[in-house]
Motif scaffolding. Structure first.
Motif, short mmCIF file in Angstrom:
data_model
loop_
_atom_site.label_atom_id
_atom_site.label_comp_id
_atom_site.label_asym_id
_atom_site.label_seq_id
_atom_site.Cartn_x
_atom_site.Cartn_y
_atom_site.Cartn_z
N LYS A 189 0.73 -0.86 0.23
CA LYS A 189 0.01 0.09 0.60
C LYS A 189 0.81 0.89 0.25
N TYR A 217 1.90 3.32 -2.87
CA TYR A 217 1.23 4.32 -3.83
C TYR A 217 0.83 4.99 -2.53
N GLY A 231 -3.60 8.82 -3.71
CA GLY A 231 -2.35 7.50 -3.58
C GLY A 231 -2.88 7.59 -2.08
N TYR A 232 -2.49 6.90 -1.27
CA TYR A 232 -3.07 5.83 0.03
C TYR A 232 -2.35 6.55 0.97
N ASN A 237 0.58 8.41 -1.19
CA ASN A 237 0.35 10.08 -0.88
C ASN A 237 1.56 11.05 0.09
N HIS A 277 -7.91 8.94 -5.72
CA HIS A 277 -7.24 9.54 -6.90
C HIS A 277 -8.21 9.75 -7.90
N ASP A 333 -7.42 4.05 6.94
CA ASP A 333 -6.46 3.84 6.13
C ASP A 333 -7.51 4.88 4.93
N TYR A 334 -7.43 5.35 3.76
CA TYR A 334 -7.79 5.57 2.86
C TYR A 334 -7.11 6.12 1.88
N PHE A 335 -8.09 5.95 0.56
CA PHE A 335 -7.12 6.17 -0.71
C PHE A 335 -7.98 7.19 -1.84
N LYS A 340 -1.32 6.77 -10.50
CA LYS A 340 -1.58 6.07 -8.76
C LYS A 340 -2.63 5.35 -8.11
N TRP A 341 -3.02 4.37 -9.37
CA TRP A 341 -4.65 3.59 -9.14
C TRP A 341 -3.69 1.91 -9.12
#
Length: 147
Positions: free
Chosen positions: A54, A57, A68-69, A59, A89, A85-87, A101-102
């Motif tokens: 993770k 990726y 990003g993550y 940020n 894009h 946690d977050y993601f 970033k994916w």
């Protein structure tokens, strides 16, 4: 009424709903329950991967990279602090999409997210439940993503 006009009519009501209620729900958007299920599976798949993956990726707010993550300390519904946690894009407009970033895993992540983006564009200009912020006006969200 054209889909675009319908979107603008709905979007113009979002700031007031956010100010008065603190929340709003977008319905009749045309995104199938099956697609929501697949999105949930793809997200759970990514967040269940090892931390090292993770972080590939991640940020970098200090460097101006917001996509990003990431993790952050936030209050949960009962006001206790917890790490989440977050993601993030972009999915739309295409000029803002950065596929680097994916994540490549889980294998279905890119395909499912891409389908969602195409569905959102078709049902309201990419609005898709993302909030542009209270008081930004009816085009505030669109302007914030470079539309």
């Amino acid at each position: 009424m054209s889909p675009r006009c319908h979107f603008l009519r709905i979007a113009s009501k979002q700031p007031k709903a956010s100010e008065e209620w603190g929340i709003f729900q977008l319905t009749d958007h045309g995104i199938s329950p099956e697609l929501f299920r697949r999105l949930k599976e793809a997200g759970e798949g990514f967040f269940s991967l090892p931390q090292e993956y993770k972080e590939q990726y991640a940020n970098d707010f200090a460097g101006g990279v917001f996509e990003g993550y990431g993790t952050k300390l936030a209050k949960n519904p009962v006001q206790k602090l917890e790490w989440i946690d977050y993601f993030f894009h972009f999915m739309w407009p295409t000029s803002r999409v950065n596929y680097d970033k994916w994540p490549k895993s889980p294998p279905n992540y890119r395909e499912v997210r891409g389908v969602r983006g195409r569905n959102e564009k078709g049902c309201g200009g990419g609005y898709g439940g993302s909030v542009g912020g209270v008081g930004t006006g009816s085009r505030g969200f669109e302007r914030s993503i470079g539309w």
